[in-house]
Write a protein that holds these residues in place. Sequence first.
Motif, PDB file in Angstrom:
ATOM      1  N   MET A   1       0.825  -1.205   0.000  1.00 16.17           N
ATOM      2  CA  MET A   1       0.000   0.000   0.000  1.00 16.17           C
ATOM      3  C   MET A   1       0.861   1.257   0.000  1.00 16.17           C
ATOM      4  SD  MET A   1      -2.950  -1.255   2.691  1.00 16.17           S
ATOM      5  CE  MET A   1      -4.098   0.055   2.269  1.00 16.17           C
ATOM      6  N   THR A   2       0.345   2.315  -0.598  1.00 20.07           N
ATOM      7  CA  THR A   2       0.983   3.625  -0.475  1.00 20.07           C
ATOM      8  C   THR A   2       0.012   4.580   0.203  1.00 20.07           C
ATOM      9  OG1 THR A   2       0.185   4.368  -2.600  1.00 20.07           O
ATOM     10  CG2 THR A   2       2.343   3.343  -2.580  1.00 20.07           C
ATOM     11  N   ASN A   3       0.572   5.692   0.676  1.00 17.38           N
ATOM     12  CA  ASN A   3      -0.209   6.694   1.395  1.00 17.38           C
ATOM     13  C   ASN A   3      -0.718   6.168   2.745  1.00 17.38           C
ATOM     14  OD1 ASN A   3      -1.343   9.258   1.751  1.00 17.38           O
ATOM     15  ND2 ASN A   3      -3.332   8.586   0.966  1.00 17.38           N
ATOM     16  N   VAL A   4       0.093   5.316   3.388  1.00 14.87           N
ATOM     17  CA  VAL A   4      -0.213   4.913   4.760  1.00 14.87           C
ATOM     18  C   VAL A   4       0.710   5.695   5.702  1.00 14.87           C
ATOM     19  CG1 VAL A   4      -0.991   2.598   4.142  1.00 14.87           C
ATOM     20  CG2 VAL A   4       1.405   2.951   4.693  1.00 14.87           C
ATOM     21  N   ASP A   5       0.245   5.902   6.933  1.00 14.45           N
ATOM     22  CA  ASP A   5       1.051   6.639   7.916  1.00 14.45           C
ATOM     23  C   ASP A   5       1.535   5.685   8.995  1.00 14.45           C
ATOM     24  OD1 ASP A   5       0.618   8.977   6.573  1.00 14.45           O
ATOM     25  OD2 ASP A   5      -1.126   9.545   7.773  1.00 14.45           O
ATOM     26  N   MET A   6       2.844   5.401   8.998  1.00 21.19           N
ATOM     27  CA  MET A   6       3.435   4.521  10.007  1.00 21.19           C
ATOM     28  C   MET A   6       4.801   5.065  10.374  1.00 21.19           C
ATOM     29  SD  MET A   6       1.223   2.125  10.294  1.00 21.19           S
ATOM     30  CE  MET A   6       2.106   1.068  11.425  1.00 21.19           C
ATOM     31  N   VAL A   7       5.256   4.749  11.590  1.00 20.93           N
ATOM     32  CA  VAL A   7       6.657   5.008  11.915  1.00 20.93           C
ATOM     33  C   VAL A   7       7.475   4.130  10.965  1.00 20.93           C
ATOM     34  CG1 VAL A   7       8.425   4.777  13.696  1.00 20.93           C
ATOM     35  CG2 VAL A   7       6.102   5.475  14.315  1.00 20.93           C
ATOM     36  N   PRO A   8       8.304   4.724  10.089  1.00 20.72           N
ATOM     37  CA  PRO A   8       8.858   3.936   8.988  1.00 20.72           C
ATOM     38  C   PRO A   8      10.015   3.005   9.358  1.00 20.72           C
ATOM     39  CG  PRO A   8       9.565   6.212   8.798  1.00 20.72           C
ATOM     40  CD  PRO A   8       8.636   6.157   9.970  1.00 20.72           C
ATOM     41  N   ASP A   9      10.729   3.278  10.453  1.00 22.96           N
ATOM     42  CA  ASP A   9      11.924   2.455  10.678  1.00 22.96           C
ATOM     43  C   ASP A   9      11.695   1.349  11.713  1.00 22.96           C
ATOM     44  OD1 ASP A   9      11.695   4.143  12.770  1.00 22.96           O
ATOM     45  OD2 ASP A   9      13.728   4.969  12.669  1.00 22.96           O
TER      46      ASP A   9
END
Lengths: 58, 387
Positions: B178-186
């Motif tokens: 998915m794109t345009n999701v909001d997560m802490v990326p690391d």
Amino acid sequence: MTWIININKCMRCGGCVSVCPTAALELRDNVIRDEKLCKLCGLCDQACPVDAIKVNKP
Amino acid sequence: MIDAVIVGAGPAGTCCAKKLAEAGFSVKVYEKRAEIGAPKRCGEGLSEASQNFVGKIPERCIAQRMKGARLYAPNGRYLDAILTEGGFILERKVFDKWLAEEAIKAGASVQANTFVSGLLKDSKGYYTGVKGEFMGNEFEEKARVVICATGAESPIRTQVLGVYSKVNLVDSCIQYEMTNVDMVPDMIHIYLSNILAPRGYVWVFPKGEHRANVGLGIVPQEKKPGAYMEEFFKEHPEISKGSIIEVNAGCVPVGGLVKDMVTNGFVLCGEAANHVNPIHGGGIKEAVISGQMAADVIGECLKKNDVSKTALSKYNDDWWELRGNHLKRVEKLRETLEKLSDQDLNDLVDALKPEDIIEFARGAKLSILAKVLMRKPRLVGIAMHLL
């Protein structure tokens, strides 16, 4: 006694092949079934992640 | 006649091919799919320490570096476990091709879009090659040994060794990139819940700032993973607001390690032998290790001109000593964890310290888990079961 695959739902992941105890299934362009080997046990139906296989047991 | 033919160009097949080619043997690898690495088969996570086996991974294979795991209890509370070494979310489509290139550089030959339709067998019962099809043309390739690195999705392992995955020992999985999701990326995000994902878990593996693999695995049943994912989405608008740019499905073996992986002229490795970590379902590292171990033994056998079941069975011994017994303990841990109710899981996440999780990720410290469970009176019974 029927085995039906909905090729519009099928993702060609081979999950059904991995749980088949009799090597009756094979994944080519679509999942193909060897009627002589298939025991209609329904494990492929249970494992399928996308509800593409329906086995109506006798 | 060539020395070895390998069915399947995933990490097990290509890492096996590389080692055999480096040892001077002639090797061909056939891949059924039109593109090596596609469609991707997993969440694409790999620990940095796995580079000890696979070698230094080029930047182009890495979508995101991660420093640890965020483990969510059913009640939404979470715990961050920071790994000392960290890990990667890969681009499998790039990574698997890189592994294939490494094998080719070492002298192996690799061919995609080639379907292996059957095996050749001699009068003494030895497997001696494959029958295949490439672009509509049938061919035969004779080899001194056949290596089955097909993953679990091929009937070859069943035809030759009777190996298949018991349905209660696979997780039925769906994954959306998915794109345009909001997560802490690391961080990788793991959601535990018997309601959202019975026996399995929901994973969100970020691949950059707003892109992620969002997946879910469950014990196979009538209600399918996609239906569970809908429910997860209802509770997580920060994820469900995204767009789905790729869908993957599959059944991941989470047990059923194979005692005997060889017969005359034939060897199973990687996921074809159910070589997957039974607790997190990760299979890349195990595939690489078993492919390389198989190559070591096959190389010795080819040198001695003895590819009998007896000679090849050194691979059984080596693999069980180095990986099998360890993974068997991990499987026991999974069996214990799957007995936990959502209240138990809430208590467990409360009682855990970040360093405990890292020990579990390594997979063997059952006594530590038992000690953690003892901290909560409700969990003492389960702790006793472990000890």
